[in-house]
Enzyme design. Sequence first.
Site, PDB file in Angstrom:
ATOM      1  N   GLU A 115       0.842  -1.191   0.000  1.00 10.41           N
ATOM      2  CA  GLU A 115       0.000   0.000   0.000  1.00 10.41           C
ATOM      3  C   GLU A 115       0.881   1.246   0.000  1.00 10.41           C
ATOM      4  OE1 GLU A 115      -2.780  -0.354   3.260  1.00 10.41           O
ATOM      5  OE2 GLU A 115      -4.092  -1.642   2.096  1.00 10.41           O
ATOM      6  N   HIS A 239      -9.126   9.796   3.601  1.00  7.11           N
ATOM      7  CA  HIS A 239      -8.844   8.727   2.643  1.00  7.11           C
ATOM      8  C   HIS A 239      -9.124   9.302   1.270  1.00  7.11           C
ATOM      9  CE1 HIS A 239      -8.808   5.009   0.454  1.00  7.11           C
ATOM     10  NE2 HIS A 239      -8.353   4.398   1.529  1.00  7.11           N
ATOM     11  N   ARG A 286      -1.162   9.139   1.498  1.00  7.60           N
ATOM     12  CA  ARG A 286      -2.570   9.523   1.396  1.00  7.60           C
ATOM     13  C   ARG A 286      -2.805  11.025   1.400  1.00  7.60           C
ATOM     14  NH1 ARG A 286      -5.331   5.130   5.509  1.00  7.60           N
ATOM     15  NH2 ARG A 286      -5.250   3.442   4.031  1.00  7.60           N
ATOM     16  N   HIS A 347     -11.079   9.837   7.304  1.00  9.85           N
ATOM     17  CA  HIS A 347     -10.858   8.402   7.412  1.00  9.85           C
ATOM     18  C   HIS A 347     -10.261   7.953   8.740  1.00  9.85           C
ATOM     19  CE1 HIS A 347     -10.158   4.341   6.104  1.00  9.85           C
ATOM     20  NE2 HIS A 347      -8.855   4.450   6.176  1.00  9.85           N
ATOM     21  N   ARG A 382      -0.904   8.835   9.444  1.00  9.18           N
ATOM     22  CA  ARG A 382      -0.791   7.388   9.671  1.00  9.18           C
ATOM     23  C   ARG A 382      -0.386   6.667   8.395  1.00  9.18           C
ATOM     24  NH1 ARG A 382      -4.276   3.035   8.779  1.00  9.18           N
ATOM     25  NH2 ARG A 382      -5.998   4.356   8.098  1.00  9.18           N
TER      26      ARG A 382
END
Length: 529
Positions: A115, A239, A286, A347, A382
Amino acid sequence: MAGDPHTSDILVIGSGAAGLTAALNLAARFRVTVLAKGALNEGSTAWAQGGIAAVLEPGDTFENHIEDTIVAGAGLNDRATVEMVVENAPAAIERLAKLGVPFNTDGNSLHLTREGGHSHRRIVHVDDATGWAVQEALLKAARANPNITLVPDMVVIDLATSRHEERYSGAGNVWGVYAFNRATNRVELFTANATVLATGGAGRTYLFSTAPRGATGDGIAMAWRAGCRISNMEFMQFHPTCLYNLEVKNFLITEAVRGEGGQLINPQTGKRFMPYYDKRLELAPRDIVARAIDAEIKRFGLDYVHLDISHMGADFVKQHFPTIHARLLDLDIDMTTGPIPVVPAQHYTCGGVVVDRDGRTDLPNLYAAGEVSQSGLHGANRLASNSLLECFVFGEAVARHIAANWSDLAPPPAIRPWDESRVTDSDEEVVIKQNWTEIRRFMWNYVGIVRSTKRLERAAHRIQMLRGEVNDYYGHFRVTGDLIELRNLLESADLIVRSALHRKESRGLHYTLDFPETLDVAVDTILVP
């Protein structure tokens, strides 16, 4: 289980990954009561599509995972916490596999996906519904344990502290909680020697959020009112890719769609736009991807952008994303033949209640784990798939510390029952709905992906006006689940805005037009009650 759930050894607030991990680790020796706000599987854990990050691939190292976490966190992480979580990850995965979580495999080894922000493939997963599988396995184990009592439909109002003792004390000890029972509409008192907050984040302060409806910042607001420090609330992760559909508010299109080749396209120009923003393209962290989408939407006046993986072929798409594919087909979107309309959505709450590496808060007998806490793991942003991991590692750390120090945890004294002698039933439910909608809208518009001091001050002004209304309402009427949530939502919004105004730089998830530079030294924002 024998005994009354209202008086147990340990009280856990929240039935997600952090809460159930703590409960299962304590239940060998102690009587544990777990309170859930709605159904037992309604929290954020069940929604986590991605997976759990751990160093399992040959050639990958703990040092790599630590570095990736700190790079994503824009240097604001606490290194010792990151090391603790990363080094405990493989063992946490092993324990989950033993509990029966059916992780995907390649032959004899676990199948690892990659990811954004990760330098290696290190995400173990169960198709694209990892959280659901984890939640089911933890719940099954908790239900089977005679020392754990699970109590659904309890909306916690406030912590019961020394101030609520029959013989008032200012010692600041936490002895449990007052909670509203949705089934009976009565307030009940639950007491214990130690209380663990595992209530999740504050995502529902925003109009668009992937968080479940119950993510109203309850634990953060309660801890703040009781006297805990709160940290880094300005770092709200958005997100980049939530399904744009006015009927379905919070369906997330996992990061892994981009990890496996999905491309972001401007529907007006038909062009892929990430090359203009970052050389890592769709696999940039992100915050960068979310800001790029936000910029395209604002510049071209769009409602959404397109995420397209149809070029990878139908078999590939169905094999990798069965859940998402099936869900989208129900909405007349076929991701094997065309694009998915997406919009960024709140998110993850990176900030929260300040805890140490044992999960201890500032108040005696009160612990916190998971998204409600600020442990130093995530920093200013994060890293994907570190969130479930934090729940397991800190759930165990909390349990370990409580067990090791049990002799120091006194049984609760007599606590005053809830007093509602001076209130009446509300006649104005519309007030709650109106205020709830207003908060979520101005938070989205003024405290969203891109901020400015002027916008933040506007939000702060709105919060002050609403505070008077909500406090007045709370003082006069019997509590309801919605009123409790509204009060906590407003408190959480206030903490986010105050933290954002305090930070005079752009770092990680906090991007402000007035201070676009990042300062040389990374410092946590800490609000003291």
